[in-house]
Design an enzyme around this catalytic site. Sequence first.
Site, PDB file in Angstrom:
ATOM      1  N   GLU A 293      -5.248  31.903 127.105  1.00 38.22           N
ATOM      2  CA  GLU A 293      -5.530  33.263 126.653  1.00 38.22           C
ATOM      3  C   GLU A 293      -5.792  33.149 125.163  1.00 38.22           C
ATOM      4  O   GLU A 293      -4.972  32.597 124.417  1.00 38.22           O
ATOM      5  CB  GLU A 293      -4.349  34.189 126.949  1.00 38.22           C
ATOM      6  CG  GLU A 293      -4.654  35.649 126.680  1.00 38.22           C
ATOM      7  CD  GLU A 293      -3.948  36.188 125.473  1.00 38.22           C
ATOM      8  OE1 GLU A 293      -4.661  36.512 124.489  1.00 38.22           O
ATOM      9  OE2 GLU A 293      -2.715  36.283 125.475  1.00 38.22           O
ATOM     10  N   CYS A 327      -2.537  40.254 120.565  1.00 38.86           N
ATOM     11  CA  CYS A 327      -3.829  39.880 121.161  1.00 38.86           C
ATOM     12  C   CYS A 327      -4.553  41.117 121.672  1.00 38.86           C
ATOM     13  O   CYS A 327      -5.780  41.146 121.726  1.00 38.86           O
ATOM     14  CB  CYS A 327      -3.617  38.905 122.320  1.00 38.86           C
ATOM     15  SG  CYS A 327      -2.589  37.483 121.918  1.00 38.86           S
TER      16      CYS A 327
END
Length: 572
Positions: A293, A327
């Site tokens: 990720e 994020c």
Amino acid sequence: MASGFYKVPKAVNEPVKSYAPGTPERRALLDTYKKMYNEQVDIPFYIGGKEYKTGNTIDIHPPHDHKHCVGKYHTADKEHIELAVKNAVEARVKWAATSWEHRAAIFLKAAELLAGPFRNKLNAATMIAQSKNVFQAEIDSACELIDFFRFNVEFMTEIYSNQPQSAPGIWNRMEYRPLEGFVYAITPFNFTSIAGNLPASPALMGNVVIWKPARSQVYSAQVIMELFKAAGLPDGVINMVTGDSGTITDVLLNNPDFAGVHFTGSTPVFNSFWETIGKNVGKYKSYPRIVGETGGKDFIWAHPTANAQEVATAISRGAFEYQGQKCSAASRAYLPKSLWESIKTSIEKDIASFKMGAPDDTTNFINAVIDRRAFDKLSSYIDKAKEDADAEIIIGGNYDDSVGYFIEPTVILTTNPQYKTMSTELFGPILTIYVYEDEKWEETLDLVDKTSEYALTGAIFSGDRYVIDIATNKLENAAGNFYINDKPTGAVVGQQPFGGARGSGTNDKAGSVWNLLRWVSNRTIKETFVPPTDYRYPFLKESTIETVEKEVESAVEKLKELGKDLKSKFKN
């Protein structure tokens, strides 16, 4: 040895403590914070259950008070990394053979320990070294990591229970083996829960792991290692190493036993991993699993039918909680002209009420960004926006590093939808807004989709269900986690599996069956109870008509022979 089909405890999300004034948890956590803040920790790295202190150390400074030192951590050399591989491969023999219920019990125990005696320590370590306020530390380092442990155990049993069909006389079964080798886990500074989950999830599935935490997250990583040990994780299953990232990666990615990488971090670094693994693929025993990720440039888009106050609140929380260092944090917004003044007024009011400072003052909503490098990068973008003709700082724009790395929550208004801060990941408390003409709402969706290389999270706001349907379809590939009438942050384990595609990663959804499936290598087993003893298949046999015809022909031939014999006898 297993003697039953075991049911694990039903996974439920850990309740978030309020830490409201006068609560016992608030008092206990702040006492722990104060005690740890005034101590000097000496953090080793861990290989095969042993603690290593090389004397090559790096000091740990709280981002909100960078002149203060809370301790140091030791760094590994190349030979230590090679030793970590050796110990991990040796530990794999027993760990891979350990029954799943015993592996499950370890991580379920870790969840209970974290919910109880380890909660304050891990929260305080996260607050100190990662500059998170009380609430952000609680939802991250306590609740989410507890959820990862509990839900992953439940997901593991779902995977194991997925079995093929069998036929009469045959038993077909599926075995979910750990990967053949070790997994390399690389974790970020911003979420303690991610730091704990990335090594723990492969380990739960029977793998051994070499874990490299971010340099600015080592303090809480040390507490996680203590937690694993207290939960009974065997030596060598998870080895935590700290030091030069390039050296660690070079040793591990060039080892034949490298079986996979579990990564959260920047897109360029992850791209370099792909390149190195591709070049080295002939060295490995099997094709490595690559799970990551990476970056994000997460959006909020509002339609003219949206509720202006709801959009404003989503921006205030989604862009500025934890200083925008998530994020999933919103860093670009597309707002209709008809709602802009109302939204702007609400955001101005919210940001004016934000208090900024150290996490031990629980009235502070904003704390420091993680380090000098982040501070310099963010302040440079703010300075650039002050100079550019197509950008204007309408809120914030100040910064100060005299005590800590403090960046004021900043809103940039741009007339250029392709402006640099609309597409570049900044990872800080900076939001860029583009205001569009109401009638161009559908065109603006194309901008949302095509402006950024990333596709992690995004949010849309509308009161019109037809518009929601159109936007959801147009933005199908723009976000792996898509929110309707909500901010684009705050994914909960078991509720919103997290991950994105495009430049944001492999979208393997941390905290789900899809992620855990990446850490197993399936083996199909077929057992036949009464094996055949004749190689001949039925198709080789002749049909009944063919058999009768042959028997008749044979009988006719025999009769002919008999007739010949009789004639011969009569003649004689």
